[in-house]
Write a protein that holds these residues in place. Structure first.
Motif, short mmCIF file in Angstrom:
data_model
loop_
_atom_site.label_atom_id
_atom_site.label_comp_id
_atom_site.label_asym_id
_atom_site.label_seq_id
_atom_site.Cartn_x
_atom_site.Cartn_y
_atom_site.Cartn_z
N ALA A 199 0.89 -1.24 0.15
CA ALA A 199 0.08 -0.01 0.04
C ALA A 199 0.81 1.20 0.08
O ALA A 199 0.70 2.45 -0.77
N ARG A 200 1.80 1.23 0.93
CA ARG A 200 2.83 2.37 0.80
C ARG A 200 3.42 2.87 -0.32
O ARG A 200 3.85 3.90 -0.77
N GLU A 201 3.98 1.46 -1.17
CA GLU A 201 4.41 1.73 -2.51
C GLU A 201 3.48 2.63 -3.43
O GLU A 201 4.12 3.37 -4.37
N LEU A 202 2.17 2.46 -3.21
CA LEU A 202 1.38 3.41 -4.10
C LEU A 202 0.96 4.59 -3.15
O LEU A 202 0.98 5.65 -3.92
N ALA A 203 1.06 4.76 -1.95
CA ALA A 203 0.46 6.01 -1.37
C ALA A 203 1.77 6.90 -1.42
O ALA A 203 1.30 8.23 -1.43
N ALA A 204 2.84 6.52 -1.08
CA ALA A 204 4.05 7.56 -0.83
C ALA A 204 4.22 8.48 -2.06
O ALA A 204 4.21 9.60 -1.96
N PRO A 205 4.05 8.10 -3.31
CA PRO A 205 4.51 8.86 -4.38
C PRO A 205 3.38 9.93 -4.56
O PRO A 205 3.52 11.00 -5.07
#
Length: 366
Positions: A347-353
């Motif tokens: 999820a963070r791979e999608l959310a962070a950018p």
């Protein structure tokens, strides 16, 4: 491509801590363009960790979630524990409820290889985007949402978190540039807030967020077994009103047997004048995967008492393997924590950018 599920929970925690470190968030490329979602759209939905789901949750949401993970290329399902603390929670019970919900979702058919299953609070971008969107939301806009009106009366005005949680819902959706959100009719106005905030942000800072569309479930609302004029709810004080997916066959049989019907023994589908019997037909049809018309045909010649046996059998047949799988998963909390930790990473791979781009557009970085 989904990563294989690992039960090395400490390893996953180290990866999460590395990903959450300030150095990673504020690295040289911190404000670069985020990745576009895969073709075909992206699904996001969340469920609060309030114990194991009930029959209404299963038919109204979870069964549909399982189908959607096979229809869309990018699917995220979140256990929204940030939302749950709008009401007081015992910390130990909350943690137990989070793992129970993870076990329930997996047992119902959510596949971590097809859908990203994660715990909302472990992805800090949700809270930060919520704050930014809160600054774009007017107080009158929130005051007119029907759920605030209802819940604030019950709680003597309620908390600030209860007032602003629709903004957090919007952040949940927009953070992943979601294109579709499965919702019930009672949540449509909250999705409209997410659409409004996407438009407001895009107008102020340039196009970034798609306006998410609602995916309304075709399943009729499951009503309380004791009061067929209200929907089935975990908070119902009557224990006979709600069937949990972990109920034993004996419990299911007792609850269906005591379900409120009316003074006519014939089984007919008429939600307006015969809501109790119609609710049983809705449950039978959905659990047996037949049409309501077929359920009525199967009930021909039976009185309501005998028909309840058919309903009971359909519910037990669907829920027995789910109940058994939940029991198995509950016995391995390390595995459940590992699944959620892996989901957090993805999820963070999608959310962070996406959040880095939001920061740039708002003016927090260059």
């Amino acid at each position: 491509m989904a990563l294989p599920v690992r039960t090395d929970f400490k390893h996953l925690l180290r990866l999460i801590q590395k990903f959450n470190s300030p150095r990673r968030v504020l690295s040289a490329g911190a404000c670069t363009e985020s990745k576009k979602p895969a073709g075909g759209g992206r699904i996001f939905s969340g469920i609060q960790p309030t114990g194991v789901p009930h029959l209404g949750n299963y038919l109204g949401a979870l069964e549909n979630w399982v189908a959607l993970q096979n229809q869309y290329p990018s699917v995220l399902y979140s256990i929204v524990d940030l939302h749950s603390i709008t009401q007081p929670q015992d910390p130990a019970q909350l943690r137990s409820n989070i793992l129970d919900m993870a076990a329930s979702l997996l047992a119902c058919g959510i596949d971590p290889e097809k859908a990203i299953l994660f715990q909302q609070s472990q992805v800090s971008e949700h809270a930060e985007l919520s704050w930014i969107l809160s600054c774009l939301t007017s107080m009158p806009r929130l005051r007119h949402l029907p759920q605030w009106k209802m819940k604030s009366k019950q709680k003597n005005e309620g908390s600030v978190g209860l007032y602003t949680y629709p903004v957090l819902q919007a952040a949940d959706i927009l953070l992943y540039k979601s294109t579709h959100v499965p919702v019930g009719e009672d949540q449509v106005q909250h999705l409209e807030l997410a659409q409004d905030l996407a438009r407001i942000f895009n107008k102020s800072y340039g196009d970034l967020f798609p306006e998410p569309s609602a995916l309304l479930s075709s399943i009729r609302k499951v009503k309380s077994l004791r009061d067929p004029y209200t929907k089935m709810s975990k908070s119902d004080p009557q224990s006979m009103a709600t069937i949990a997916i972990t109920d034993s066959p004996d419990d299911i049989a007792l609850k269906v047997r005591r379900a409120v019907t009316d003074f006519s023994s014939e089984v007919t589908f008429d939600p307006e004048t015969r809501p109790g019997v119609s609710n049983l037909l809705t449950i039978h049809a959905a659990m047996a995967m037949i049409s309501v018309e077929e359920a009525v045909a199967q009930a021909r010649g039976l009185d309501t008492g005998a028909y309840k046996t058919l309903v009971t059998e359909a519910v037990i047949q669907r829920f027995t393997p789910i109940r058994e799988e939940i029991e198995r998963l509950r016995s391995d909390p390390v595995h459940l924590e590992g699944v959620l930790a892996q989901g957090t990473l993805r999820a963070r791979e999608l959310a962070a950018p996406v959040l880095r781009e939001v920061r740039q557009r708002v003016g927090f970085c260059s």
